[in-house]
Design a protein around this motif. Structure first.
Motif, mmCIF file in Angstrom:
data_model
loop_
_atom_site.group_PDB
_atom_site.id
_atom_site.type_symbol
_atom_site.label_atom_id
_atom_site.label_comp_id
_atom_site.label_asym_id
_atom_site.label_seq_id
_atom_site.Cartn_x
_atom_site.Cartn_y
_atom_site.Cartn_z
ATOM 1 N N GLU A 1 46.605 43.428 44.083
ATOM 2 C CA GLU A 1 47.609 42.666 44.810
ATOM 3 C C GLU A 1 48.908 43.464 44.977
ATOM 4 O O GLU A 1 49.323 44.161 44.057
ATOM 5 C CB GLU A 1 47.938 41.356 44.084
ATOM 6 C CG GLU A 1 46.797 40.361 43.962
ATOM 7 C CD GLU A 1 45.990 40.552 42.689
ATOM 8 O OE1 GLU A 1 46.125 41.602 42.024
ATOM 9 O OE2 GLU A 1 45.208 39.642 42.356
ATOM 10 N N SER B 1 36.880 41.788 39.019
ATOM 11 C CA SER B 1 38.324 41.849 38.729
ATOM 12 C C SER B 1 38.691 40.827 37.644
ATOM 13 O O SER B 1 38.288 40.994 36.493
ATOM 14 C CB SER B 1 39.095 41.645 40.035
ATOM 15 O OG SER B 1 40.447 41.947 39.875
ATOM 16 N N ASP C 1 47.473 41.490 36.028
ATOM 17 C CA ASP C 1 48.046 40.400 36.807
ATOM 18 C C ASP C 1 49.360 39.896 36.237
ATOM 19 O O ASP C 1 49.696 40.126 35.077
ATOM 20 C CB ASP C 1 47.045 39.260 36.926
ATOM 21 C CG ASP C 1 45.924 39.617 37.894
ATOM 22 O OD1 ASP C 1 46.158 40.463 38.778
ATOM 23 O OD2 ASP C 1 44.827 39.061 37.751
ATOM 24 N N GLY D 1 41.258 37.344 41.407
ATOM 25 C CA GLY D 1 42.476 36.637 41.806
ATOM 26 C C GLY D 1 43.488 36.811 40.691
ATOM 27 O O GLY D 1 43.716 37.927 40.250
ATOM 28 N N ASN D 2 44.058 35.723 40.191
ATOM 29 C CA ASN D 2 44.989 35.824 39.075
ATOM 30 C C ASN D 2 44.282 35.480 37.762
ATOM 31 O O ASN D 2 43.763 34.379 37.581
ATOM 32 C CB ASN D 2 46.198 34.915 39.281
ATOM 33 C CG ASN D 2 47.216 35.113 38.172
ATOM 34 O OD1 ASN D 2 47.031 34.612 37.057
ATOM 35 N ND2 ASN D 2 48.257 35.887 38.435
#
Ligand SMILES: [Ca+2]
Ligand SMILES: [Ca+2]
Lengths: 243, 243
Positions: free
Chosen positions: A175, B125, B140, B92-93
């Motif tokens: 990200e 991930s 993250d 994602g997170n």
């Protein structure tokens, strides 16, 4: 109110590319602590090697005319905060820093001294993160688990230090920084996030906040488009709690 | 022992630069789930928009010959795990993902199904992070606060997905990925960390672990110099608990 005494110098990063430790903000440091302050209490908790960190900071601040007491050398850290004329919390790992501040029961005393008594507070990187609402917007790896991510709360918003614009040539698929902050704002009731680029700092004097440095900042507000601010901008509106 | 049934496909990143979603690992996915599995349970908790995430995954897996049930559409998420033929936890997170897995009380049932019953587990991930000892080595932002950073524990080590080598041309002064992992290993009793570069994945079949993909991995062990592993390396030694 109590907030009128608040004095903060919040630096995005301690070392700018090509410069030495705190070189890029040394004039702001001298202006901030002024002639009244002779000794500064340094908090090295964000790094593992506290002795060498304290030496680095002591050497730099001596060159600027200040003596440094490192809190890790104090017999009673809480008492050291009570007696301090000025405080500087350095960067490193934000999770380690926050956990250690809680472990030593220092959070509320730092808050009281800054907000009620006007203790000048300087933070760099992780030391900037812990001055805000929470460390939810740190860039650091969660190497330890603090009892909460709530921070000292000297400000009603969060900061993302080392704020980084997307690199259009990057092939890395993690990200971007902006995407990470947008994910934070997908969560309910999340405060504004000021993305402070390396080379930027925020000066808070009571109810006035000014963006200093050379690189500007990007402000993220939940449900709104991000906004850019140039060096010298008056950011005092950030000091008002969001409705 | 129970570990003999364990089957894991742990991908560093879902999308490689220039490719489509899961393109770079689709042959490994088909080989991993094989012909026995018809339906895969997808866990979209790492992203906010679960509906569009489930659509992306459903379309991709259909093209590979699998139907997808998204756990966020299940009336009883725990029951969905109990019945699953295969599971895929997407990226994602990582903080949001771990917190939601705890909120729905799914951690121990996923662990039991994978280790005792041989449920094939694919992670990408953040979905790779949560399969390990802990998420202490995620990249993250800590946008939410999980009840612990302990993860499912399908492996006795940690992974850093999207592992990134230092960029010698960068002027950014935040810590490099290696510096962050070294800071983790400054803490006591911290397990090994496998830095999986984008384009790499780890295949675990019982007591055998193999590095797949094109980019290799860097292994960090507390108190030792990092070690490089090329694609195809046998990493089964990682499955043994460190003394
Ligand atoms: Ca840091
Ligand atoms: Ca991520």
């Amino acid at each position: 109110g109590a907030m009128m005494k608040r004095r903060l110098l919040l630096v995005s990063n301690s070392t700018l590319h090509g410069g030495g430790y705190l070189d890029h903000c040394q004039q702001h440091i001298q202006h901030f602590f002024g002639k009244q302050v002779q000794r500064i209490l340094f908090v090295p908790y964000a790094l593992h090697d506290r002795d060498s960190y304290a030496k680095l900071v002591r050497d730099k601040f001596r060159s600027l005319g200040y003596e440094v007491d490192s809190i890790h050398e104090a017999a009673d850290p809480l008492q050291a905060v009570r007696k301090a004329q000025g405080i500087f919390i350095g960067g490193g790992n934000t999770f380690r820093l926050l956990k250690t501040l809680y472990d030593h029961n220092l959070m509320s005393e730092i808050k009281r001294r800054v907000l009620v008594e006007g203790l000048p507070y300087m933070g760099s990187s992780a030391g900037t993160n812990v001055s805000t609402v929470s460390i939810h917007t740190t860039n650091d790896m969660p190497i330890v688990y603090p009892p909460t991510l709530a921070a000292i709360g000297l400000l009603p918003f969060n900061i993302n230090p080392h704020y980084l614009d997307p690199d259009p040539n990057s092939k890395h698929m993690g990200e971007t920084r902006e995407q990470r902050i947008v994910q934070y704002h997908e969560e309910p009731d999340t405060p504004r996030v000021l993305g402070l680029r390396e080379g930027s700092m925020l000066l808070v004097e009571g109810e006035k906040a000014t963006l200093l440095g050379s690189t500007g900042a990007r402000l993220f507000t939940r449900g709104q488009a991000p906004a850019e601010y140039t060096p010298g901008s008056d950011l005092s509106f950030l000091l008002t709690e969001q409705k």
